[in-house]
Scaffold this motif. Structure first.
Motif, PDB file in Angstrom:
ATOM      1  N   ASP A   4       0.857  -1.181   0.000  1.00  0.00           N
ATOM      2  CA  ASP A   4       0.000   0.000   0.000  1.00  0.00           C
ATOM      3  C   ASP A   4       0.894   1.232   0.000  1.00  0.00           C
ATOM      4  OD1 ASP A   4      -2.357   1.448   0.031  1.00  0.00           O
ATOM      5  OD2 ASP A   4      -2.339   1.592   2.217  1.00  0.00           O
ATOM      6  N   PRO A   6       1.560   5.399  -1.470  1.00  0.00           N
ATOM      7  CA  PRO A   6       0.787   6.590  -1.856  1.00  0.00           C
ATOM      8  C   PRO A   6       0.399   6.571  -3.336  1.00  0.00           C
ATOM      9  CG  PRO A   6       2.661   7.219  -0.502  1.00  0.00           C
ATOM     10  CD  PRO A   6       2.810   5.754  -0.801  1.00  0.00           C
ATOM     11  N   ARG A   8      -0.198   3.884  -5.246  1.00  0.00           N
ATOM     12  CA  ARG A   8      -1.294   2.940  -5.457  1.00  0.00           C
ATOM     13  C   ARG A   8      -2.605   3.491  -4.922  1.00  0.00           C
ATOM     14  NH1 ARG A   8       1.276  -3.122  -4.808  1.00  0.00           N
ATOM     15  NH2 ARG A   8       3.161  -2.615  -5.949  1.00  0.00           N
ATOM     16  N   ARG A   9      -2.541   4.138  -3.785  1.00  0.00           N
ATOM     17  CA  ARG A   9      -3.770   4.736  -3.242  1.00  0.00           C
ATOM     18  C   ARG A   9      -4.308   5.802  -4.191  1.00  0.00           C
ATOM     19  NH1 ARG A   9      -0.782   4.175   1.588  1.00  0.00           N
ATOM     20  NH2 ARG A   9      -0.188   6.376   1.568  1.00  0.00           N
ATOM     21  N   ARG A  12      -5.785   4.083  -7.299  1.00  0.00           N
ATOM     22  CA  ARG A  12      -7.071   3.453  -6.944  1.00  0.00           C
ATOM     23  C   ARG A  12      -8.167   4.502  -6.814  1.00  0.00           C
ATOM     24  NH1 ARG A  12      -3.877  -0.083  -3.196  1.00  0.00           N
ATOM     25  NH2 ARG A  12      -3.829  -2.121  -4.194  1.00  0.00           N
ATOM     26  N   ARG A  13      -7.855   5.617  -6.147  1.00  0.00           N
ATOM     27  CA  ARG A  13      -8.850   6.697  -6.013  1.00  0.00           C
ATOM     28  C   ARG A  13      -9.249   7.230  -7.382  1.00  0.00           C
ATOM     29  NH1 ARG A  13      -5.919   7.951  -1.212  1.00  0.00           N
ATOM     30  NH2 ARG A  13      -4.521   9.332  -2.351  1.00  0.00           N
TER      31      ARG A  13
END
Length: 124
Positions: A4, A6, A8-9, A12-13
């Motif tokens: 996880d 930043p 990938r987050r 994904r967002r």
């Protein structure tokens, strides 16, 4: 093991916010204001990792750059806007393809791509 990060987050967002297939460049543009600066190479690495994890799958449109969408969706097709180059999901599936297959042939799968102008481009 899923990491996880930043990046990938943010990616994904971007997928969750758009609700449509996106190219790496579109992902970069969408995620640009979300967290630290990132480049296209980072987006490509993140996309590859998310694909390896099974979180996204490729969407291949004829003559278009590779796009990706969230995995696990029901069978569907796509619409590509010829002006803005965005791709959208189409719900449902037409029937009758089996009737088009020549005698002796066996259809295993199909893809339907529609091209035209999206609602935003059609009104400008």
């Amino acid at each position: 093991m899923e990491r996880d990060t930043p990046q990938r987050r943010a990616i994904r967002r971007a997928f969750r916010a758009s609700g449509r297939p996106m190219s790496p460049q579109e992902l970069l543009d969408t995620a640009r204001g979300d967290g630290p600066r990132r480049g296209l190479a980072t987006v490509y690495r993140t996309v590859r990792a998310l694909e390896d994890e099974g979180w996204i799958v490729p969407v291949e449109l004829p003559g278009e750059p590779q796009r990706y969408e969230r995995a696990g969706k029901d069978h569907h097709h796509h619409f590509s806007c010829k002006r803005c180059r965005r791709t959208f999901e189409l719900e449902g599936c037409p029937t009758g393809f089996e009737d088009m297959v020549p005698d002796g042939f066996r259809m295993e799968t199909h893809e339907v791509f529609l091209f035209g102008l999206c609602d935003e481009c059609n009104t400008t």
